[in-house]
Design a protein around this motif. Structure first.
Motif, mmCIF file in Angstrom:
data_model
loop_
_atom_site.group_PDB
_atom_site.id
_atom_site.type_symbol
_atom_site.label_atom_id
_atom_site.label_comp_id
_atom_site.label_asym_id
_atom_site.label_seq_id
_atom_site.Cartn_x
_atom_site.Cartn_y
_atom_site.Cartn_z
ATOM 1 N N TRP A 159 -17.754 62.888 -25.871
ATOM 2 C CA TRP A 159 -18.123 64.004 -25.007
ATOM 3 C C TRP A 159 -16.976 64.429 -24.102
ATOM 4 C CZ3 TRP A 159 -22.586 66.650 -25.536
ATOM 5 C CH2 TRP A 159 -23.608 66.040 -26.261
ATOM 6 N N ILE A 181 -19.335 72.325 -22.327
ATOM 7 C CA ILE A 181 -19.297 70.942 -22.768
ATOM 8 C C ILE A 181 -19.092 70.897 -24.279
ATOM 9 C CG2 ILE A 181 -21.796 70.733 -23.169
ATOM 10 C CD1 ILE A 181 -21.530 67.920 -21.807
ATOM 11 N N TYR A 183 -18.968 68.159 -27.841
ATOM 12 C CA TYR A 183 -19.131 66.873 -28.510
ATOM 13 C C TYR A 183 -18.272 66.900 -29.769
ATOM 14 C CZ TYR A 183 -21.185 62.968 -31.069
ATOM 15 O OH TYR A 183 -21.353 61.796 -31.765
#
Length: 224
Positions: A159, A181, A183
């Motif tokens: 992450w 964000i 991943y």
């Protein structure tokens, strides 16, 4: 719990996780594409020696057929990338007919969205942090150049939080940026955020044609 643990990843010291399709939120990542990848913002096939051919699936779905070539190099903590792409919009007649149907007063409307673009990036990876700069130039219906800086903090496992900030190189230096964000797993990749674009399209029927912010989304799968 084991599935959740695999998704979150270890919070111990780890190597920086690059996205398989070398994308951040609204800009490229300073990283080489080493394996075949299918993604919304970029699908690519590596050719060797740092080269890869790629296309933006999102643009293809929007009838903007595109094909590019990209080269990336990692030298210690340094990252170098250059690339180019050609795009041709195949929906010109559809857009023209739609505008004339919605705005009968418009007697003539033409769109000629096609042409080349090129970009270059330099990145510096310091442990869990990647700092980079990108310059990108388009020659479509209008000529445009942007300069963008980005910081990626790989805070836990796969992450990361991503921040981008840049300007369009034109009078007034209009700002652009994004935050979100990401991943970056071994196979599956995902990013979600918001980009400040401050676009104006007079034909849009809301907010006087102004679009200040757009969502950013990417899904990808890297074949390893």
């Amino acid at each position: 719990m084991s599935a959740l643990g695999a998704l979150l990843g270890s919070t111990e010291a780890h190597a920086f996780n690059h996205a398989g399709n070398a994308r951040l939120l609204a800009s490229d990542e300073a990283a080489a594409i080493k394996r075949p990848v299918i993604g919304l913002q970029r699908s690519a096939v590596p050719l060797g020696l740092g080269f890869a051919v790629d296309t933006s699936v999102l643009a293809d779905l929007a009838l903007a057929a595109n094909l590019g070539v990209r080269w990336g190099l990692e030298a210690g903590p340094h990252r170098f990338v250059v690339g180019a792409r050609y795009t041709k919009f195949l929906g010109s007649q559809l857009v023209t007919d739609f505008v004339k149907d919605q705005q009968p007063a418009v007697q003539r409307f033409e769109i000629d969205f096609q042409g080349p673009s090129a970009y270059a990036l330099y990145g510096l990876q310091l442990g869990p942090v990647l700092m980079q700069a990108e310059v990108r130039h388009w020659r479509y219906q209008n000529v445009s150049t942007t300069a963008t800086g980005a910081v990626v903090f790989n805070f836990a496992g796969h992450w990361s939080v991503v921040g981008e900030f840049g300007v369009r190189v034109q009078e007034g230096l209009p700002l652009r940026g994004a935050a979100g964000i990401r991943y970056a797993g071994d196979n599956f990749g995902f990013s979600l955020g918001a980009a400040y674009v401050d676009l104006t399209e007079p034909l849009l029927p809301f907010n006087e044609g102004r679009i200040p912010v757009l969502p950013t989304l990417d899904l990808s799968w890297t074949f390893r």
